[in-house]
Design an enzyme around this catalytic site. Structure first.
Site: not given
Ligand code: COA
Length: 420
Positions: A92, A366
């Site tokens: 991420c 996200h």
């Protein structure tokens, strides 16, 4: 090792696609959307022929879309071929690390003008497959066979944090409410609605369907309702979790001496840091992220400032607890006091240390390999006074981004500065 860049680097353009779930779009469509918005944001214009290289943050187009080798595809679709195109993968934190690699490339003198983007298209897979794909960012030898998922990891961090410092699940609910309040002012957000608006929508839907109308007397009441806000991995509930998202974000980096060619209001790279770590099971404590602390310290040192100088921050709130922990790792609050600051509104828009003015990963979305660049887009806009309805009023000088890979096996921090 020098803690300074060999030459200064500035941000002169930024754009992003809307974040959300887009059935008919692939990652290349989203990337082109963000790229075009970035080009349009350059005040004095840019001829794409001036660009020297492309860096693309992407976690796992291979597993999400069945498409590897994504950087040259993005170069081709944005008309940048045959420039060097590099994919950066650090879970991420892929996009944040791509920004760092782009900065280093310009600072080295090799390139003058670099495009850095991030992209992820997660929603083509069913949720079980998304969860499995995300799990590959953990330790698949020791952690995943024991039953951990990402909500599970952060739930463990939350319980450890609560036990150590006295926070409660309500603390995290308040972070979720705050980030949805911010995201409601962000037209690019995936879940851009206040919790109070969602509550009212649920009520209206029940009335329309002739079902019993829920009687929540406050947002916190709604947040405690297991049906409205189900537990995903206690104490993390639905509104503690960032969503599964599609999206892309792109920024333009140039050498400092060229910045004014593109805009009278460049945003400068003041500091940056990056650190790595073993997986969560291998750490002595679960309630802080050592790589974040180290990356933050490096960035402050390079910028010659302290956490007190930061006017606002975009931090990696993949789960609400992560925002509280980040606020301590970055030195905004003493260890064990971040939750009190969150409860007292210090991190709200109106507070002394606003965090996630964009809505954060929680509300904005996200798309994992794009989030780090999405944070930089927000800082660019806020520092230039171009964040529209969510613009933080007053003079802003330093904005910080904090992007975490996995549970902190990677963390990258950037500090950007407005100098005019
Ligand atoms: N926040 C707010 N609302 C959300 C949401 C989120 N994170 N995720 C889904 N929703 C909404 C949906 O829009 C839907 O609303 P509706 O009923 O009004 O249409 C409802 O909640 C159910 O959505 P669904 O898609 O069925 O949820 P899900 O159970 O498949 O997924 C999570 C929910 C929390 C499991 C999923 O978002 C998730 O895994 N998040 C974490 C992602 C992650 O780990 N990222 C990496 C971090 S390191």
């Amino acid at each position: 090792m020098s803690s300074k860049l060999a030459r200064g680097v500035a941000l002169v353009g930024a754009g992003m696609s809307k974040f959300g779930a887009f059935k008919g779009k692939s990652s290349r469509d989203l990337f082109v959307e963000a790229f075009v918005e970035m080009l349009e944001s350059v005040d004095k214009g840019i001829d794409p022929k001036e660009i020297n290289a492309l860096y693309v943050g992407n976690y796992s187009s291979d597993l999400f879309e069945g498409q590897g080798h994504i950087a040259p595809i993005m170069a081709s679709w944005t008309g940048l071929s045959p420039l060097p195109a590099v994919r950066v993968e650090d879970a991420c934190a892929s996009a944040g690390v791509a920004v760092r690699e782009g900065i280093l490339a310009v600072a080295s003198g090799m390139y003058d003008v670099v495009v850095v983007g991030g992209v992820e298209k997660m929603t083509d897979l069913p949720i079980e497959k998304v969860t499995d794909t995300l799990a590959t960012a953990a330790d698949v030898q020791y952690e995943i066979p024991a039953g951990f998922t990402f909500p599970g990891f952060y739930a463990a961090m939350a319980t450890s944090y609560m036990a150590a410092y006295g926070a409660t699940p309500e603390t995290f609910m308040k972070v979720g409410i705050k980030n949805h309040n911010n995201g409601a002012m962000n037209e690019k957000a995936q879940f851009g609605a206040k919790i109070s608006t969602l509550m009212e929508a649920r009520r209206q839907s029940a009335i329309k369907k002739g079902l019993p109308v829920p009687e929540w007397d406050s947002e916190m009441d709604f947040m405690h309702d297991d049906r409205a806000n189900p537990i995903v991995a206690w104490p993390m509930r639905l509104y503690d979790c960032s969503p599964v998202s599609d999206g892309a974000a792109v920024v333009l980096l140039v050498s400092e001496d060229l910045a004014k060619k593109y805009t009278d209001h460049p945003i400068y790279v003041a500091g940056m840091g990056q650190a790595s770590d073993g997986a969560l099971h291998d750490r002595p404590v679960l309630n802080s992220i050592p790589s974040a602390k180290l990356a933050g310290e490096q960035a402050y040192r390079m910028a010659g400032i302290t956490p007190q100088d930061i006017d606002f921050a975009e931090v990696h709130d993949c789960f609400t607890v992560a925002e509280v922990i980040a606020s301590e790792d970055l030195g905004f609050f003493e260890r064990g006091k971040g939750w009190i600051a969150a409860e007292e509104g210090v991190t709200s828009r109106e507070g002394a240390k606003p965090i996630n003015l964009s809505g954060g990963l929680k509300s904005k979305g996200h798309p994992v390999g794009a989030s780090g660049v999405g944070q930089v887009v927000e800082v660019f806009k806020q520092l230039r006074g171009q964040a529209g309805p969510r613009q933080k009023p007053g003079q802003l000088r330093f904005g910080l981004t904090h992007n975490v890979g996995g549970t902190g096996q990677t963390c990258v921090v950037h500090i950007f500065e407005r100098r005019d």
